[in-house]
Design a protein around this motif. Structure first.
Motif, mmCIF file in Angstrom:
data_model
loop_
_atom_site.group_PDB
_atom_site.id
_atom_site.type_symbol
_atom_site.label_atom_id
_atom_site.label_comp_id
_atom_site.label_asym_id
_atom_site.label_seq_id
_atom_site.Cartn_x
_atom_site.Cartn_y
_atom_site.Cartn_z
ATOM 1 N N ASN A 31 0.872 -1.171 0.000
ATOM 2 C CA ASN A 31 0.000 0.000 0.000
ATOM 3 C C ASN A 31 0.908 1.220 0.000
ATOM 4 O O ASN A 31 1.593 1.494 0.986
ATOM 5 C CB ASN A 31 -0.904 -0.009 1.236
ATOM 6 C CG ASN A 31 -1.909 1.135 1.220
ATOM 7 O OD1 ASN A 31 -1.576 2.271 0.898
ATOM 8 N ND2 ASN A 31 -3.132 0.838 1.609
ATOM 9 N N GLN A 72 -1.768 -1.029 -3.789
ATOM 10 C CA GLN A 72 -3.008 -0.371 -3.414
ATOM 11 C C GLN A 72 -2.718 1.104 -3.147
ATOM 12 O O GLN A 72 -1.579 1.481 -2.903
ATOM 13 C CB GLN A 72 -3.618 -1.020 -2.154
ATOM 14 C CG GLN A 72 -3.851 -2.513 -2.254
ATOM 15 C CD GLN A 72 -2.629 -3.332 -1.877
ATOM 16 O OE1 GLN A 72 -1.855 -2.923 -1.021
ATOM 17 N NE2 GLN A 72 -2.468 -4.472 -2.524
ATOM 18 N N VAL A 109 -6.062 0.450 -7.758
ATOM 19 C CA VAL A 109 -5.303 -0.712 -7.318
ATOM 20 C C VAL A 109 -4.635 -1.276 -8.561
ATOM 21 O O VAL A 109 -5.089 -1.037 -9.690
ATOM 22 C CB VAL A 109 -6.185 -1.781 -6.634
ATOM 23 C CG1 VAL A 109 -6.763 -1.259 -5.341
ATOM 24 C CG2 VAL A 109 -7.292 -2.271 -7.568
ATOM 25 N N HIS A 150 -14.356 1.396 -3.113
ATOM 26 C CA HIS A 150 -13.145 0.616 -3.326
ATOM 27 C C HIS A 150 -13.390 -0.428 -4.418
ATOM 28 O O HIS A 150 -14.529 -0.851 -4.651
ATOM 29 C CB HIS A 150 -12.704 -0.056 -2.026
ATOM 30 C CG HIS A 150 -12.145 0.905 -1.040
ATOM 31 N ND1 HIS A 150 -12.914 1.499 -0.069
ATOM 32 C CD2 HIS A 150 -10.897 1.406 -0.883
ATOM 33 C CE1 HIS A 150 -12.162 2.321 0.652
ATOM 34 N NE2 HIS A 150 -10.940 2.276 0.179
ATOM 35 N N THR A 174 -6.550 -5.757 -3.879
ATOM 36 C CA THR A 174 -7.653 -4.900 -3.466
ATOM 37 C C THR A 174 -7.304 -4.171 -2.181
ATOM 38 O O THR A 174 -6.306 -4.479 -1.524
ATOM 39 C CB THR A 174 -8.960 -5.699 -3.282
ATOM 40 O OG1 THR A 174 -10.066 -4.796 -3.171
ATOM 41 C CG2 THR A 174 -8.914 -6.560 -2.025
ATOM 42 N N MET A 175 -8.144 -3.217 -1.837
ATOM 43 C CA MET A 175 -8.014 -2.462 -0.607
ATOM 44 C C MET A 175 -9.403 -2.369 0.011
ATOM 45 O O MET A 175 -10.372 -2.028 -0.671
ATOM 46 C CB MET A 175 -7.458 -1.065 -0.903
ATOM 47 C CG MET A 175 -7.400 -0.139 0.287
ATOM 48 S SD MET A 175 -6.698 1.456 -0.194
ATOM 49 C CE MET A 175 -7.041 2.404 1.287
#
Length: 217
Positions: A31, A72, A109, A150, A174-175
């Motif tokens: 991230n 992310q 993402v 998201h 994904t986040m």
């Protein structure tokens, strides 16, 4: 871990032993904390300016020599990440956040992969907002909270003939919802996303690699 994999003195935890005959696949999930969040709020770093951070982020990522990277919180896509990854021999596939809420920033993402090792043959973007439509016997206010804009990205990578991998791969990034109070939303998003990955992979039944910014303990 060999010394070159340590970044700024971090201590690594080595899990398990690898047989010499095993195929080595190095995967990184990161991230990177989008610049529009105003990086002066970041802790544990002296590099809060984007002009400084971007070089250090790239330097750290490529220092691990990963075959696949799940990212992310990505912005500065076309003016930094795409051209920089290309210079290092990587291709990037992205999914952009929804904008159901007017305050949602343009953010992505991504799955990044070595072009010398893999070719992309399919990608699927998963709207996590759709998780609200699958919920039953919950309040409308909770469904509204689940629409966090998201997204997730599922890509399918085929190794080139010179690659020692014996199978194609399903890679997902994904986040989840990032507010501390949304632990219940994250649970629903996690269940929804894993189901969507399973559905996307149903045709191929490939090994799955998943990189997720959980935003939770």
């Amino acid at each position: 871990m060999s010394s070159e994999q340590n970044w700024e003195g971090r201590q690594w935890i080595v899990y398990g032993q690898r047989e010499s005959k095993d195929v080595v696949l190095r995967v990184l999930s990161y991230n990177i904390f989008a610049d529009h969040y105003k990086c002066e709020n970041i802790q544990y770093t002296s590099a809060r300016s984007w002009m400084t951070r971007r070089g250090r982020l790239l330097q750290e990522i490529v220092s691990y020599n990963p075959s696949i990277v799940c990212l992310q919180d990505v912005d500065h896509l076309t003016d930094w990440w795409q051209p920089q990854f290309a210079q290092h021999g990587y291709a990037i596939c992205v999914g952009q956040r929804s904008q159901f809420r007017e305050t949602t920033p343009p953010e992505f993402v991504a799955v990044v992969y070595k072009m010398a090792d893999f070719q992309l043959f399919k990608s699927v973007t998963v709207e996590l907002n759709d998780c609200a439509d699958t919920l039953r016997e919950v309040s409308n206010s909770f469904k509204d909270r689940c629409k966090t804009d998201h997204v997730g990205l599922v890509v399918f990578l085929q190794p080139w003939g010179t690659n020692t991998m014996r199978s194609a791969l399903c890679v997902a990034s994904t986040m989840l919802a990032d507010r501390p109070v949304d632990f219940d939303v994250r649970k629903q998003q996690c269940e929804f996303f894993t189901r969507q990955v399973e559905m996307a992979n149903k045709e191929f039944q490939l090994p799955v690699i998943m990189g997720v910014a959980l935003n939770d303990v």
